[in-house]
Enzyme design. Sequence first.
Site, PDB file in Angstrom:
ATOM      1  N   THR A  16      -1.696  -2.382   4.709  1.00  0.00           N
ATOM      2  CA  THR A  16      -2.332  -1.401   3.818  1.00  0.00           C
ATOM      3  C   THR A  16      -2.529  -1.943   2.415  1.00  0.00           C
ATOM      4  OG1 THR A  16      -0.169  -0.463   3.297  1.00  0.00           O
ATOM      5  CG2 THR A  16      -1.433   0.570   5.089  1.00  0.00           C
ATOM      6  N   TYR A 164      14.172 -15.845   1.179  1.00  0.00           N
ATOM      7  CA  TYR A 164      12.770 -15.665   1.556  1.00  0.00           C
ATOM      8  C   TYR A 164      12.193 -16.980   2.093  1.00  0.00           C
ATOM      9  CZ  TYR A 164       7.739 -15.006   1.104  1.00  0.00           C
ATOM     10  OH  TYR A 164       6.386 -14.968   1.360  1.00  0.00           O
TER      11      TYR A 164
HETATM   12  P1  NAD Z   1       1.997  -6.749  -0.330  1.00  0.00           P
HETATM   13  O1  NAD Z   1       3.277  -6.243  -0.878  1.00  0.00           O
HETATM   14  O2  NAD Z   1       0.748  -6.622  -1.141  1.00  0.00           O
HETATM   15  O3  NAD Z   1       1.718  -6.096   1.115  1.00  0.00           O
HETATM   16  C1  NAD Z   1       2.733  -5.977   2.067  1.00  0.00           C
HETATM   17  C2  NAD Z   1       2.311  -5.004   3.153  1.00  0.00           C
HETATM   18  O4  NAD Z   1       3.373  -4.907   4.113  1.00  0.00           O
HETATM   19  C3  NAD Z   1       2.065  -3.597   2.642  1.00  0.00           C
HETATM   20  O5  NAD Z   1       1.009  -2.997   3.344  1.00  0.00           O
HETATM   21  C4  NAD Z   1       3.394  -2.897   2.955  1.00  0.00           C
HETATM   22  O6  NAD Z   1       3.225  -1.486   3.097  1.00  0.00           O
HETATM   23  C5  NAD Z   1       3.748  -3.549   4.270  1.00  0.00           C
HETATM   24  N1  NAD Z   1       5.169  -3.485   4.579  1.00  0.00           N
HETATM   25  C6  NAD Z   1       6.208  -3.776   3.767  1.00  0.00           C
HETATM   26  N2  NAD Z   1       7.385  -3.560   4.391  1.00  0.00           N
HETATM   27  C7  NAD Z   1       7.078  -3.127   5.638  1.00  0.00           C
HETATM   28  C8  NAD Z   1       7.847  -2.727   6.758  1.00  0.00           C
HETATM   29  N3  NAD Z   1       9.185  -2.704   6.701  1.00  0.00           N
HETATM   30  N4  NAD Z   1       7.203  -2.326   7.873  1.00  0.00           N
HETATM   31  C9  NAD Z   1       5.848  -2.317   7.933  1.00  0.00           C
HETATM   32  N5  NAD Z   1       5.068  -2.682   6.894  1.00  0.00           N
HETATM   33  C10 NAD Z   1       5.672  -3.079   5.764  1.00  0.00           C
HETATM   34  O7  NAD Z   1       2.289  -8.279   0.015  1.00  0.00           O
HETATM   35  P2  NAD Z   1       1.351  -9.535   0.302  1.00  0.00           P
HETATM   36  O8  NAD Z   1       1.466 -10.429  -0.861  1.00  0.00           O
HETATM   37  O9  NAD Z   1       0.014  -9.120   0.791  1.00  0.00           O
HETATM   38  O10 NAD Z   1       2.199 -10.199   1.485  1.00  0.00           O
HETATM   39  C11 NAD Z   1       1.823 -10.126   2.843  1.00  0.00           C
HETATM   40  C12 NAD Z   1       2.463 -11.271   3.583  1.00  0.00           C
HETATM   41  O11 NAD Z   1       2.074 -12.498   2.965  1.00  0.00           O
HETATM   42  C13 NAD Z   1       3.991 -11.261   3.574  1.00  0.00           C
HETATM   43  O12 NAD Z   1       4.458 -11.706   4.832  1.00  0.00           O
HETATM   44  C14 NAD Z   1       4.337 -12.280   2.502  1.00  0.00           C
HETATM   45  O13 NAD Z   1       5.594 -12.845   2.680  1.00  0.00           O
HETATM   46  C15 NAD Z   1       3.219 -13.277   2.705  1.00  0.00           C
HETATM   47  N6  NAD Z   1       2.943 -14.167   1.580  1.00  0.00           N
HETATM   48  C16 NAD Z   1       2.504 -13.668   0.388  1.00  0.00           C
HETATM   49  C17 NAD Z   1       2.220 -14.560  -0.642  1.00  0.00           C
HETATM   50  C18 NAD Z   1       1.716 -14.103  -1.976  1.00  0.00           C
HETATM   51  O14 NAD Z   1       1.689 -14.915  -2.914  1.00  0.00           O
HETATM   52  N7  NAD Z   1       1.285 -12.873  -2.151  1.00  0.00           N
HETATM   53  C19 NAD Z   1       2.433 -15.927  -0.472  1.00  0.00           C
HETATM   54  C20 NAD Z   1       2.883 -16.393   0.757  1.00  0.00           C
HETATM   55  C21 NAD Z   1       3.132 -15.498   1.779  1.00  0.00           C
END
Ligand code: NAD
Length: 258
Positions: A16, A164
């Site tokens: 989302t 992490y």
């Molecule tokens: P974000 O916080 O914008 O989005 C996270 C999403 O996961 C949200 O929709 C949230 O509602 C959902 N979520 C959180 N906990 C949950 C749960 N317990 N059950 C179901 N849904 C849940 O984060 P993002 O930056 O878009 O990250 C998404 C993925 O990318 C993650 O796995 C994160 O580790 C990875 N990631 C992000 C980055 C970055 O720089 N943003 C870098 C590397 C990896």
Amino acid sequence: MFADLNDKTVLITGSTKGIGRAAAVAFARQGAIVGINSSQKDSAAEELIAQLESEGARFAYYERDLTKSGECETLVNEFVDQFGSLDVLVNNAGGLGVRKGLESLEDDDFNLVMDLNLRSVIMTTRFAMPHLKASAEKRGETASVISTGSIAGREGGGLGASLYGGSKAMLHNLHRNWVKEFTKDNVRFNIVAPGTIDTAFHADKSAEVKEKIASTIAMGRLGTSEEVAPSFLFLASHAASGYITGQVIDVNGGQMCP
Ligand code: NAD
């Protein structure tokens, strides 16, 4: 661009906000039938639902907290009951959990980070496997699991993010094991490993800190979620990547060590 994704059933966890949201919109625009998910039906979820409706997408939203194994199972079952199959699983739910140095870590911190980044992926994939195998057999082409890893899985993560980074390293490695177990069933496993992408994930960082991070990136800026999303499409498409499995695709603008 990826015509074979039309009519494919695609479940995207944690979709989302941020990267998962961009992936959900991208799959829906390819004509895929998309399951979106978050642990809470908040304003971000409502906004995405409204956007997908206005674009005429075929989708459903599922409120499930994937830190709990039972909810992982329920999510998969709800999606398959509704749409009849599961062709592609995107394990995107995840997050930092805690930012703490080693000497401050408690059991609860460990449980939180591992539940969020590993239990969610392991259990959702576990319950998805029968459906992915059935999809591959029925369609006569590969089904696909794509998990969101991280540059932190290779570089260790930023200060205070050892749990992490470690959880993402384990995720990268789990995939390589699953390749050995399930390639005979025509199921592929690949990782999209973003660098620093400008999402709510970095909400705790000042503009100054973000600038410092940008200086470690060859392209000189953080990435956007929309720049990550097409890699999921590529890895989901049998026509585009049917011979690619067990790989990590880095999407990081040439970032070396955040
Ligand atoms: P974000 O916080 O914008 O989005 C996270 C999403 O996961 C949200 O929709 C949230 O509602 C959902 N979520 C959180 N906990 C949950 C749960 N317990 N059950 C179901 N849904 C849940 O984060 P993002 O930056 O878009 O990250 C998404 C993925 O990318 C993650 O796995 C994160 O580790 C990875 N990631 C992000 C980055 C970055 O720089 N943003 C870098 C590397 C990896």
